[in-house]
Design a protein around this motif. Sequence first.
Motif, PDB file in Angstrom:
ATOM      1  N   UNK A   1       0.834  -1.178   0.000  1.00  0.00           N
ATOM      2  CA  UNK A   1       0.000   0.000   0.000  1.00  0.00           C
ATOM      3  C   UNK A   1       0.882   1.247   0.000  1.00  0.00           C
ATOM      4  N   UNK A   2       0.368   2.274  -0.594  1.00  0.00           N
ATOM      5  CA  UNK A   2       1.061   3.559  -0.631  1.00  0.00           C
ATOM      6  C   UNK A   2       0.404   4.505   0.382  1.00  0.00           C
ATOM      7  N   UNK A   3       1.243   5.188   1.150  1.00  0.00           N
ATOM      8  CA  UNK A   3       0.768   6.149   2.127  1.00  0.00           C
ATOM      9  C   UNK A   3       1.387   7.509   1.841  1.00  0.00           C
ATOM     10  N   UNK A   4       0.617   8.557   2.078  1.00  0.00           N
ATOM     11  CA  UNK A   4       1.109   9.924   1.978  1.00  0.00           C
ATOM     12  C   UNK A   4       1.300  10.421   3.402  1.00  0.00           C
ATOM     13  N   UNK A   5       2.498  10.916   3.684  1.00  0.00           N
ATOM     14  CA  UNK A   5       2.853  11.351   5.033  1.00  0.00           C
ATOM     15  C   UNK A   5       3.092  12.851   5.023  1.00  0.00           C
ATOM     16  N   UNK A   6       2.378  13.554   5.869  1.00  0.00           N
ATOM     17  CA  UNK A   6       2.576  14.990   6.052  1.00  0.00           C
ATOM     18  C   UNK A   6       3.432  15.158   7.303  1.00  0.00           C
ATOM     19  N   UNK A   7       4.525  15.915   7.176  1.00  0.00           N
ATOM     20  CA  UNK A   7       5.471  15.998   8.282  1.00  0.00           C
ATOM     21  C   UNK A   7       6.210  17.331   8.304  1.00  0.00           C
ATOM     22  N   UNK A   8       6.834  17.594   9.449  1.00  0.00           N
ATOM     23  CA  UNK A   8       7.749  18.716   9.634  1.00  0.00           C
ATOM     24  C   UNK A   8       9.156  18.139   9.660  1.00  0.00           C
ATOM     25  N   UNK A   9      10.134  18.858   9.139  1.00  0.00           N
ATOM     26  CA  UNK A   9      11.514  18.371   9.077  1.00  0.00           C
ATOM     27  C   UNK A   9      12.109  18.080  10.457  1.00  0.00           C
ATOM     28  N   UNK A  10      11.786  18.904  11.443  1.00  0.00           N
ATOM     29  CA  UNK A  10      12.379  18.750  12.775  1.00  0.00           C
ATOM     30  C   UNK A  10      11.299  18.429  13.796  1.00  0.00           C
ATOM     31  N   UNK A  11      11.522  17.382  14.559  1.00  0.00           N
ATOM     32  CA  UNK A  11      10.542  16.944  15.548  1.00  0.00           C
ATOM     33  C   UNK A  11      10.412  17.900  16.729  1.00  0.00           C
ATOM     34  N   UNK A  12      11.420  18.723  16.970  1.00  0.00           N
ATOM     35  CA  UNK A  12      11.397  19.617  18.129  1.00  0.00           C
ATOM     36  C   UNK A  12      10.812  20.996  17.839  1.00  0.00           C
ATOM     37  N   UNK A  13      10.327  21.226  16.614  1.00  0.00           N
ATOM     38  CA  UNK A  13       9.720  22.510  16.279  1.00  0.00           C
ATOM     39  C   UNK A  13       8.196  22.418  16.290  1.00  0.00           C
TER      40      UNK A  13
END
Length: 69
Positions: A1-13
């Motif tokens: 399955x293909x998933x689209x992931x929305x994310x921020x580059x840095x986990x601490x921001x």
Amino acid sequence: MIFKVFYQEKADEVPVREKTNALFIEAESEKDVRLKLKSHNYNIEFVERVTGSFLEYEKQKENYKVLEL
């Protein structure tokens, strides 16, 4: 399955819409996606399974590339 992931580059921001990125990844489940991306230290906002006509639409975009992990 293909998933689209929305994310921020840095986990601490703090998440800011203008800094949100998206990537595509092949995995068995949302949990599998999160495990595969754990070492990248991303702040994952949302994981969405992409199928059918939505997947075909995404494939037409220039930035469509499935991340191989």
